[in-house]
Design a protein around this motif. Sequence first.
Motif, mmCIF file in Angstrom:
data_model
loop_
_atom_site.group_PDB
_atom_site.id
_atom_site.type_symbol
_atom_site.label_atom_id
_atom_site.label_comp_id
_atom_site.label_asym_id
_atom_site.label_seq_id
_atom_site.Cartn_x
_atom_site.Cartn_y
_atom_site.Cartn_z
ATOM 1 N N GLY A 55 -1.906 13.866 21.019
ATOM 2 C CA GLY A 55 -3.342 13.270 22.567
ATOM 3 C C GLY A 55 -2.771 14.522 22.704
ATOM 4 O O GLY A 55 -2.976 16.450 22.284
ATOM 5 N N ALA A 56 -3.537 14.230 24.414
ATOM 6 C CA ALA A 56 -2.932 15.885 25.090
ATOM 7 C C ALA A 56 -2.367 16.902 24.839
ATOM 8 O O ALA A 56 -0.766 16.289 24.882
ATOM 9 N N SER A 57 -2.460 18.427 25.441
ATOM 10 C CA SER A 57 -1.558 18.927 24.903
ATOM 11 C C SER A 57 -0.583 19.288 26.536
ATOM 12 O O SER A 57 0.539 19.957 26.663
ATOM 13 N N ALA A 58 -1.892 18.467 27.150
ATOM 14 C CA ALA A 58 -0.930 18.383 28.424
ATOM 15 C C ALA A 58 -0.804 17.886 29.674
ATOM 16 O O ALA A 58 -1.361 16.524 29.440
ATOM 17 N N PHE A 59 0.884 18.043 30.379
ATOM 18 C CA PHE A 59 1.293 16.397 30.876
ATOM 19 C C PHE A 59 1.323 16.929 32.497
ATOM 20 O O PHE A 59 1.927 17.200 32.720
ATOM 21 N N ASP A 60 0.353 16.366 32.922
ATOM 22 C CA ASP A 60 -0.387 16.596 34.453
ATOM 23 C C ASP A 60 -1.109 15.525 34.954
ATOM 24 O O ASP A 60 -1.023 14.328 33.967
ATOM 25 N N ARG A 61 -1.295 15.646 35.775
ATOM 26 C CA ARG A 61 -2.352 14.083 36.778
ATOM 27 C C ARG A 61 -3.438 13.710 35.781
ATOM 28 O O ARG A 61 -3.885 12.515 36.292
ATOM 29 N N ILE A 62 -3.720 15.253 35.427
ATOM 30 C CA ILE A 62 -5.339 14.559 35.264
ATOM 31 C C ILE A 62 -5.280 13.814 33.804
ATOM 32 O O ILE A 62 -6.175 12.582 33.146
ATOM 33 N N THR A 63 -4.622 14.331 32.847
ATOM 34 C CA THR A 63 -4.378 13.887 31.893
ATOM 35 C C THR A 63 -3.220 12.425 31.998
ATOM 36 O O THR A 63 -3.675 11.198 30.847
ATOM 37 N N GLY A 64 -2.328 12.066 33.164
ATOM 38 C CA GLY A 64 -2.522 11.234 33.557
ATOM 39 C C GLY A 64 -3.473 9.726 34.382
ATOM 40 O O GLY A 64 -3.593 8.539 33.314
ATOM 41 N N ARG A 65 -4.203 10.687 34.700
ATOM 42 C CA ARG A 65 -5.894 9.523 35.082
ATOM 43 C C ARG A 65 -6.156 8.814 33.695
ATOM 44 O O ARG A 65 -6.978 8.196 33.714
ATOM 45 N N ARG A 66 -6.566 10.430 33.541
ATOM 46 C CA ARG A 66 -6.802 9.872 31.450
ATOM 47 C C ARG A 66 -6.295 8.490 31.101
ATOM 48 O O ARG A 66 -6.998 7.611 30.531
ATOM 49 N N VAL A 67 -5.622 8.482 30.761
ATOM 50 C CA VAL A 67 -4.319 7.515 30.056
ATOM 51 C C VAL A 67 -4.552 6.173 30.496
ATOM 52 O O VAL A 67 -5.019 5.811 29.977
ATOM 53 N N ILE A 68 -4.511 6.165 31.893
ATOM 54 C CA ILE A 68 -4.519 5.266 32.649
ATOM 55 C C ILE A 68 -5.540 4.478 32.381
ATOM 56 O O ILE A 68 -5.535 3.440 32.608
ATOM 57 N N CYS A 69 -6.992 5.400 32.885
ATOM 58 C CA CYS A 69 -8.048 4.589 32.579
ATOM 59 C C CYS A 69 -8.552 4.269 31.158
ATOM 60 O O CYS A 69 -9.153 3.971 31.268
ATOM 61 N N SER A 70 -7.749 4.390 30.179
ATOM 62 C CA SER A 70 -8.056 4.301 28.587
ATOM 63 C C SER A 70 -7.192 2.963 27.691
ATOM 64 O O SER A 70 -6.766 2.489 27.224
ATOM 65 N N VAL A 71 -6.092 2.678 29.128
ATOM 66 C CA VAL A 71 -5.213 1.681 29.004
ATOM 67 C C VAL A 71 -5.863 0.187 28.378
ATOM 68 O O VAL A 71 -5.221 -0.492 27.315
ATOM 69 N N PRO A 72 -7.099 -0.396 29.138
ATOM 70 C CA PRO A 72 -7.963 -1.531 28.846
ATOM 71 C C PRO A 72 -7.913 -1.731 27.398
ATOM 72 O O PRO A 72 -7.939 -2.619 26.940
ATOM 73 N N PHE A 73 -8.593 -0.213 27.047
ATOM 74 C CA PHE A 73 -9.347 0.236 25.747
ATOM 75 C C PHE A 73 -7.893 -0.052 24.876
ATOM 76 O O PHE A 73 -8.333 -0.780 23.105
ATOM 77 N N VAL A 74 -6.694 0.509 24.827
ATOM 78 C CA VAL A 74 -5.508 0.312 23.777
ATOM 79 C C VAL A 74 -5.670 -1.222 23.873
ATOM 80 O O VAL A 74 -4.563 -1.638 22.868
ATOM 81 N N GLY A 75 -5.110 -1.841 25.125
ATOM 82 C CA GLY A 75 -5.420 -3.284 25.112
ATOM 83 C C GLY A 75 -5.456 -4.392 23.776
ATOM 84 O O GLY A 75 -5.214 -5.437 23.315
ATOM 85 N N MET A 76 -7.324 -3.503 23.680
ATOM 86 C CA MET A 76 -7.952 -4.095 22.735
ATOM 87 C C MET A 76 -7.714 -3.716 21.448
ATOM 88 O O MET A 76 -7.676 -5.028 20.139
ATOM 89 N N VAL A 77 -7.030 -2.846 21.349
ATOM 90 C CA VAL A 77 -6.381 -2.388 19.913
ATOM 91 C C VAL A 77 -5.446 -2.949 19.843
ATOM 92 O O VAL A 77 -4.718 -3.770 18.585
ATOM 93 N N TYR A 78 -4.774 -3.619 20.879
ATOM 94 C CA TYR A 78 -3.111 -4.511 20.495
ATOM 95 C C TYR A 78 -3.919 -5.949 19.782
ATOM 96 O O TYR A 78 -3.113 -6.729 19.414
ATOM 97 N N GLY A 79 -4.836 -5.959 20.760
ATOM 98 C CA GLY A 79 -5.324 -7.819 20.698
ATOM 99 C C GLY A 79 -6.506 -7.774 18.975
ATOM 100 O O GLY A 79 -6.333 -9.116 18.352
ATOM 101 N N LEU A 80 -6.864 -6.527 18.952
ATOM 102 C CA LEU A 80 -7.247 -6.592 17.277
ATOM 103 C C LEU A 80 -5.776 -6.782 16.218
ATOM 104 O O LEU A 80 -6.279 -7.570 15.582
ATOM 105 N N LEU A 81 -4.635 -6.102 16.215
ATOM 106 C CA LEU A 81 -3.414 -6.240 15.859
ATOM 107 C C LEU A 81 -3.356 -7.800 15.760
ATOM 108 O O LEU A 81 -3.049 -8.409 14.625
ATOM 109 N N ALA A 82 -3.176 -8.520 16.709
ATOM 110 C CA ALA A 82 -2.506 -9.939 17.177
ATOM 111 C C ALA A 82 -4.113 -10.522 16.527
ATOM 112 O O ALA A 82 -3.696 -11.557 15.413
ATOM 113 N N ALA A 83 -5.144 -10.568 16.159
ATOM 114 C CA ALA A 83 -6.292 -11.395 15.541
ATOM 115 C C ALA A 83 -5.831 -11.316 14.563
ATOM 116 O O ALA A 83 -6.540 -12.380 13.632
ATOM 117 N N LEU A 84 -5.212 -10.426 13.717
ATOM 118 C CA LEU A 84 -5.718 -9.781 12.789
ATOM 119 C C LEU A 84 -4.224 -10.324 11.991
ATOM 120 O O LEU A 84 -4.393 -10.798 11.098
#
Length: 271
Positions: free
Chosen positions: A34-63
């Motif tokens: 992942g990112a090398s920096a741990f700050d609020r910019i990283t935090g915002r980018r991660v949180i805004c990507s969480v629904p995408f991560v949910g798709m990966v969880y869903g794909l695993l369950a679907a498999l």
Amino acid sequence: MSDKVDFVEGSHGIAFIEGPSTALSWLTILPIKGASAFDRITGRRVICSVPFVGMVYGLLAALVIATGVALGTSALLIAVLAVVAMELFGRFMHLDGLGDVADALGSYAQGEKARSILSDPHIGLIGAGAGLLSLLAQVASISALISSELPFWQLMLAVIAGPSIGRLGVLFVCHNRYAPMRPGGFGAQIIGTVLTWHIVAWLLGYALLFALIALISLGLATALLLTLVLVAVAGALLAAHCNRRFEGLNGDCCGFVIHLCTTIALVLLAM
């Protein structure tokens, strides 16, 4: 999610790459850098990507479900294995947040007293009960979907959509109307970083996708849209309630809302 990770200076990469890769690194067992920096910019980018991560969880369950159906396994056993796979994939992280927050909310304490219960690493009866009942609800929902007369492709879409829509709730927890519970740690990196347009963008993205699905199946698209709306309302209400009780939010609140909203999404889709 934990408040044990502190700020680390570093450089940032391209947002559309750094966000999802760091989110997968933080929220799954995948060995992704992942990112090398741990700050609020990283935090915002991660949180805004969480629904995408949910798709990966869903794909695993679907498999898991597709494999179980192909082998003729019972719907209940398949559902149990699908939920187990998702929990192992995320190291039970969100379930941990659910237990901690449920104990704190169930105490009826306010302010500092509630925060002290929240920070207690030992799970109480309310937290354990909340975890058990939520997992049973997820298993029952997935089992009901498998046992339904849905065409196979609709079953797969519903299973993938559940964890993804459910994770939209965390964007409300991290909205900039709220402040982190403490000035340091993981919570301070993510709480208050999400802007309204980030949430609107995800809602419009889902709506566009559901409009395309409506061209093939109006019923499934309607169910997905209703689930999206109700999960968004639930996420907003849960975030506001936690903030009112704790006078601030942290990483555990994110896990609490993610787990509950995912359960709500799966239940609604099954119904």
